[in-house]
Design a protein around this motif. Structure first.
Motif, PDB file in Angstrom:
ATOM      1  N   ILE A 468     -76.473   5.622 -78.406  1.00  0.00           N
ATOM      2  CA  ILE A 468     -75.926   6.365 -79.549  1.00  0.00           C
ATOM      3  C   ILE A 468     -75.357   5.360 -80.548  1.00  0.00           C
ATOM      4  O   ILE A 468     -74.510   4.534 -80.191  1.00  0.00           O
ATOM      5  CB  ILE A 468     -74.798   7.317 -79.110  1.00  0.00           C
ATOM      6  CG1 ILE A 468     -75.348   8.487 -78.302  1.00  0.00           C
ATOM      7  CG2 ILE A 468     -74.019   7.821 -80.316  1.00  0.00           C
ATOM      8  CD1 ILE A 468     -75.765   9.675 -79.110  1.00  0.00           C
ATOM      9  N   ASN A 470     -72.950   5.423 -83.257  1.00  0.00           N
ATOM     10  CA  ASN A 470     -71.913   6.340 -83.742  1.00  0.00           C
ATOM     11  C   ASN A 470     -71.333   5.781 -85.038  1.00  0.00           C
ATOM     12  O   ASN A 470     -70.662   4.744 -85.039  1.00  0.00           O
ATOM     13  CB  ASN A 470     -70.824   6.488 -82.674  1.00  0.00           C
ATOM     14  CG  ASN A 470     -69.883   7.639 -82.969  1.00  0.00           C
ATOM     15  OD1 ASN A 470     -69.927   8.231 -84.044  1.00  0.00           O
ATOM     16  ND2 ASN A 470     -69.030   7.961 -82.017  1.00  0.00           N
ATOM     17  N   HIS A 472     -68.875   5.959 -88.121  1.00  0.00           N
ATOM     18  CA  HIS A 472     -67.588   6.580 -88.432  1.00  0.00           C
ATOM     19  C   HIS A 472     -67.559   7.162 -89.846  1.00  0.00           C
ATOM     20  O   HIS A 472     -68.403   6.867 -90.692  1.00  0.00           O
ATOM     21  CB  HIS A 472     -66.444   5.584 -88.232  1.00  0.00           C
ATOM     22  CG  HIS A 472     -66.397   4.471 -89.249  1.00  0.00           C
ATOM     23  ND1 HIS A 472     -66.016   4.661 -90.557  1.00  0.00           N
ATOM     24  CD2 HIS A 472     -66.666   3.143 -89.133  1.00  0.00           C
ATOM     25  CE1 HIS A 472     -66.051   3.518 -91.207  1.00  0.00           C
ATOM     26  NE2 HIS A 472     -66.453   2.573 -90.371  1.00  0.00           N
ATOM     27  N   TYR A 486     -65.005  10.052 -79.918  1.00  0.00           N
ATOM     28  CA  TYR A 486     -65.947  10.548 -78.901  1.00  0.00           C
ATOM     29  C   TYR A 486     -66.517   9.434 -78.018  1.00  0.00           C
ATOM     30  O   TYR A 486     -67.491   9.654 -77.294  1.00  0.00           O
ATOM     31  CB  TYR A 486     -67.105  11.319 -79.545  1.00  0.00           C
ATOM     32  CG  TYR A 486     -66.682  12.415 -80.483  1.00  0.00           C
ATOM     33  CD1 TYR A 486     -65.752  13.381 -80.092  1.00  0.00           C
ATOM     34  CD2 TYR A 486     -67.190  12.488 -81.775  1.00  0.00           C
ATOM     35  CE1 TYR A 486     -65.353  14.387 -80.956  1.00  0.00           C
ATOM     36  CE2 TYR A 486     -66.800  13.496 -82.644  1.00  0.00           C
ATOM     37  CZ  TYR A 486     -65.876  14.438 -82.234  1.00  0.00           C
ATOM     38  OH  TYR A 486     -65.487  15.429 -83.093  1.00  0.00           O
ATOM     39  N   LYS A 487     -65.914   8.250 -78.034  1.00  0.00           N
ATOM     40  CA  LYS A 487     -66.457   7.137 -77.244  1.00  0.00           C
ATOM     41  C   LYS A 487     -66.492   7.482 -75.757  1.00  0.00           C
ATOM     42  O   LYS A 487     -67.531   7.343 -75.097  1.00  0.00           O
ATOM     43  CB  LYS A 487     -65.620   5.872 -77.473  1.00  0.00           C
ATOM     44  CG  LYS A 487     -66.063   4.666 -76.629  1.00  0.00           C
ATOM     45  CD  LYS A 487     -65.344   3.402 -77.052  1.00  0.00           C
ATOM     46  CE  LYS A 487     -63.888   3.402 -76.656  1.00  0.00           C
ATOM     47  NZ  LYS A 487     -63.684   3.139 -75.208  1.00  0.00           N
ATOM     48  N   ILE A 497     -73.152   2.955 -76.301  1.00  0.00           N
ATOM     49  CA  ILE A 497     -72.657   3.290 -77.639  1.00  0.00           C
ATOM     50  C   ILE A 497     -72.554   2.035 -78.489  1.00  0.00           C
ATOM     51  O   ILE A 497     -72.055   0.998 -78.032  1.00  0.00           O
ATOM     52  CB  ILE A 497     -71.267   3.961 -77.569  1.00  0.00           C
ATOM     53  CG1 ILE A 497     -71.314   5.193 -76.669  1.00  0.00           C
ATOM     54  CG2 ILE A 497     -70.788   4.359 -78.960  1.00  0.00           C
ATOM     55  CD1 ILE A 497     -69.945   5.754 -76.367  1.00  0.00           C
ATOM     56  N   ARG A 499     -70.864   1.160 -82.198  1.00  0.00           N
ATOM     57  CA  ARG A 499     -70.041   1.649 -83.309  1.00  0.00           C
ATOM     58  C   ARG A 499     -70.009   0.573 -84.389  1.00  0.00           C
ATOM     59  O   ARG A 499     -69.602  -0.558 -84.125  1.00  0.00           O
ATOM     60  CB  ARG A 499     -68.629   1.977 -82.813  1.00  0.00           C
ATOM     61  CG  ARG A 499     -68.603   3.111 -81.797  1.00  0.00           C
ATOM     62  CD  ARG A 499     -67.232   3.292 -81.170  1.00  0.00           C
ATOM     63  NE  ARG A 499     -66.896   2.205 -80.277  1.00  0.00           N
ATOM     64  CZ  ARG A 499     -65.728   1.571 -80.264  1.00  0.00           C
ATOM     65  NH1 ARG A 499     -64.785   1.900 -81.133  1.00  0.00           N
ATOM     66  NH2 ARG A 499     -65.495   0.599 -79.410  1.00  0.00           N
ATOM     67  N   PHE A 549     -75.789   9.104 -84.904  1.00  0.00           N
ATOM     68  CA  PHE A 549     -74.793  10.175 -84.854  1.00  0.00           C
ATOM     69  C   PHE A 549     -73.680   9.841 -85.837  1.00  0.00           C
ATOM     70  O   PHE A 549     -73.166   8.717 -85.852  1.00  0.00           O
ATOM     71  CB  PHE A 549     -74.219  10.292 -83.436  1.00  0.00           C
ATOM     72  CG  PHE A 549     -73.137  11.335 -83.289  1.00  0.00           C
ATOM     73  CD1 PHE A 549     -73.444  12.609 -82.839  1.00  0.00           C
ATOM     74  CD2 PHE A 549     -71.814  11.044 -83.603  1.00  0.00           C
ATOM     75  CE1 PHE A 549     -72.453  13.575 -82.706  1.00  0.00           C
ATOM     76  CE2 PHE A 549     -70.819  11.997 -83.481  1.00  0.00           C
ATOM     77  CZ  PHE A 549     -71.137  13.266 -83.033  1.00  0.00           C
TER      78      PHE A 549
END
Length: 674
Positions: A468, A470, A472, A486-487, A497, A499, A549
């Motif tokens: 994912i 992710n 922000h 949501y980590k 993940i 970020r 996401f």
């Protein structure tokens, strides 16, 4: 109300004898209650405190904390992240014995300046609430022990559209016997009405022989004149809840300035602040003002002020303001990273600053700060990445609560600067469930972007697990080493993940920011994709699928990638949640002309970019929206779905009663098919 303030003018630490008597009584009562309370028999040293909130009393003798209750031995990561019981308690910092408890989740906690009570402030969908809880006798009458009577009194203000409610600001300045919620009604973009809820006090009813709390009707403090040349972007209050200062933005001159209001007893002394005027560069919160006030209810208190600004540099610096002249002096500047905040006491004593680089760091600037830093260094791990977070400082700077949080080490400490000691007050260490690694990416236009890659340590498919990315929101936010939206929930579902702190994320200065360029949105998307490619290469990953996401502005970035002719190729699926798909429409609706300048919304080509999109692939594309979202209205997602309705791979998901940041339950619903 002035008579209330007069009755409270006593030295903060002068009530020690009464406090000791009260504590003795409390300990006796808790011993009795230990037969009936599951928590009362549990010693503090055995309790973790996951995502805890901490607040030291003015003299550092008591500590209030709220903990997310957690079991010591966790069988799985999922169990660890899904515990939801909260435990509130007051503790003696001397020997850390337990003297009381009350289950209560809270948004914000702070002690009254005189130390006789503390406050909890919480925002709900329908109201904002401030509750006062007592730790000794108030007004000479029976004490309200918070396990017997959870709140001495509460003040609430209803939430309606157009109101800005500031409980988080005000709770830090409340006096005993006083609870205030300032409510700012925005009548138009530049026309405000300031209403004050609360200001209650106690009276003794001699007939009924009981103490009663008097809660006045809401008071309109003032109403601003409509002035199209300025926008109010910040309100600051004095310790008695009166509005003292506005921070203004002028679209005409593109400058930030300070306006001193006439409703505070400090107004005359603050007059020199009106001389502060700074050029606006990028975002409205690039100028942050911090003030402490001299008052005889706060021993050794000082009129002090600091501000954080990037007026002279690409990154923000800390300046001290002279109350008499309004002149500023540079105290600290870091060339590569912004300052997060100054660390100081409510009496006006500066300790240092926090700066978030790869991890959060405390930088001492005074002798007291250097003393604290030595105590922190004694507890730091020898190697590895970890955040150092200052959680609470006593008003007299005698004690400080700090946290060291790494991949495995997660402990909270109480530092006693008088005895030069530290002790662990919450041991949140868990099994090595996951590991986060900071990664720097050299971008194709010569910049550097920081991202965080996180994986489950025990996963057998670390290299091939679905990934994912992710993204922000904000755009003026950032992801952090130990925390991310949501980590934990996504890890528990088996995802790796990534970020990404794309350009414009908080903390990295403005070297890469080039507002008013049509290509900016594409450049942000390229930051994400180049960071993804770098992570795949450095971590030797071959994920079975890669999902983009994003929520809010992150949802906009996902939409930009998912509707691009070429950028979509880096991903296998797209999930956009409450996306600001038309950022120009959003900035106009909420009145942020600064955002309009940043996105160049007056350019017809930019507006067309937001209004006409297409899809050039058949990969899963979810556009989700919360029906109760009042930040980015659901109509933005509905309009986008209407534009893309001919594409069968695009699916709209309505999340009933969800607001802007969706719940874990709603997240699970979205991820069910991935």
């Amino acid at each position: 109300m002035n008579s209330i303030f007069a009755n409270n003018k006593r030295k903060t630490c002068s009530y020690k004898r009464a406090l000791v008597q009260t504590l003795t009584l409390l300990i006796t009562i808790v011993f009795f209650l230990s037969f009936t309370s599951v928590y009362a028999s549990t010693m503090l040293s055995n309790l973790p405190c996951v995502n805890g909130q901490y607040s030291l009393s003015p003299c550092g003798e008591l500590l209030y904390r709220i903990c997310k209750d957690d079991k010591r031995n966790q069988k799985s990561h999922k169990e660890h992240i899904n515990t939801s019981k909260f435990l509130g308690e007051i503790l003696k910092t001397k020997d850390y014995s337990r003297i009381g408890s009350a289950p209560a989740p809270s948004v914000n906690v702070a002690w009254a300046l005189d130390g006789k009570s503390f406050y909890q402030a919480m925002n709900t969908r329908k109201a904002s609430v401030v509750a006062q809880l007592s730790v000794e006798k108030l007004g000479g009458y029976l004490p309200a022990y918070f396990f017997a009577n959870p709140a001495s009194f509460t003040v609430s203000a209803p939430v309606t559209e157009g109101r800005l409610i500031s409980t988080e600001i005000m709770v830090d300045g409340l006096m005993s016997n006083l609870g205030i919620i300032p409510v700012i009604e925005r009548l138009t973009v530049d026309h405000y009405k300031f209403i004050q809820y609360g200001g209650g006090y106690y009276e003794y009813d001699e007939v009924e022989e009981e103490r009663r709390h008097i809660d006045p009707e809401p008071i309109k403090v003032f109403e601003s004149d409509a002035d199209s040349s300025f926008q109010v972007i910040k309100w600051l209050y004095d310790p008695y809840g009166q509005p003292a200062i506005n921070v203004l933005y002028s679209p005409d001159t593109n400058k930030l300035s300070v306006k001193v209001l006439k409703h505070s007893r400090w107004s005359k002394k603050l007059n020199a602040f009106s001389k502060i005027e700074l050029p606006f560069k990028l975002k409205i919160d690039e100028f942050k003002l911090f003030i402490t006030y001299e008052d005889n209810v706060i021993p050794n208190s000082q009129n002090k002020a600091w501000y954080v600004s990037s007026k002279d540099h690409d990154t923000s610096a800390l300046y001290e303001v002279d109350w008499a002249t309004g002149a500023s002096e540079l105290l600290f500047h870091e060339p590569d990273f912004d300052i997060s905040r100054p660390l100081y006491t409510r009496r006006g004593e500066l300790l240092g600053v926090e700066i978030y680089k790869e991890t959060n760091q405390f930088i001492p600037l005074t002798e007291k700060g250097k003393h604290l830093n030595k105590l922190i260094n004694k507890e730091r791990p020898i190697s590895g990445h970890f955040d150092t977070n200052i959680l609470s400082i006593a008003d007299n700077a005698s004690k400080v609560v700090f946290e060291i949080s790494g991949n495995k080490d997660k402990r909270v400490y109480l530092a006693d600067l008088n005895s030069n000691t530290t002790q662990i007050i919450a041991d949140n260490n868990i099994s090595d469930v996951s590991k986060t690694i900071p990664l720097w990416t050299e971008t194709s236009d010569g910049g550097r972007i920081l991202s965080y890659f996180t994986h489950l340590t025990e996963a057998s498919n670390k290299k091939t697990a679905p990934l994912i990315v992710n993204i922000h929101g904000g755009p003026f936010e950032r992801d952090k080493f130990s925390k991310g939206l949501y980590k934990d929930e996504l890890l528990a579902k088996g995802f790796n993940i990534l970020r990404v702190n794309y350009r414009n994320s908080n903390g990295f200065g403005k070297k890469l920011i080039k507002p008013k360029t049509i290509e900016y949105q594409r450049r942000v998307a390229l930051d994400v994709i180049e960071s993804l490619n770098n992570a795949l290469n450095k971590m030797n990953l071959a994920p079975e699928k890669v999902i983009a996401f994003g929520l809010s502005y992150g949802g906009l970035v996902v939409t930009d990638i998912g509707t691009s002719k070429d950028l979509h190729k880096a991903f296998d699926a797209f999930i956009s949640v409450n996306g600001a798909h038309n950022y120009c429409e959003l900035s106009k609706r909420i009145g942020f002309e600064t955002h309009q300048k940043f996105t160049n919304c007056t350019n017809p080509i930019v507006e067309k970019h937001f209004e006409k999109r297409n899809v050039y692939h058949n990969k899963p594309f979810v556009i989700a929206y919360g029906t109760a979202d009042q930040t980015v209205l659901p109509k933005q997602s509905k309009n986008l779905l209407s534009q893309l309705k001919k594409h069968s791979n695009v699916k709209g998901v309505s999340l009933e009663n969800e607001s802007h940041t969706i719940s874990v339950k709603a997240l699970s619903k979205l991820m069910a098919n991935f």
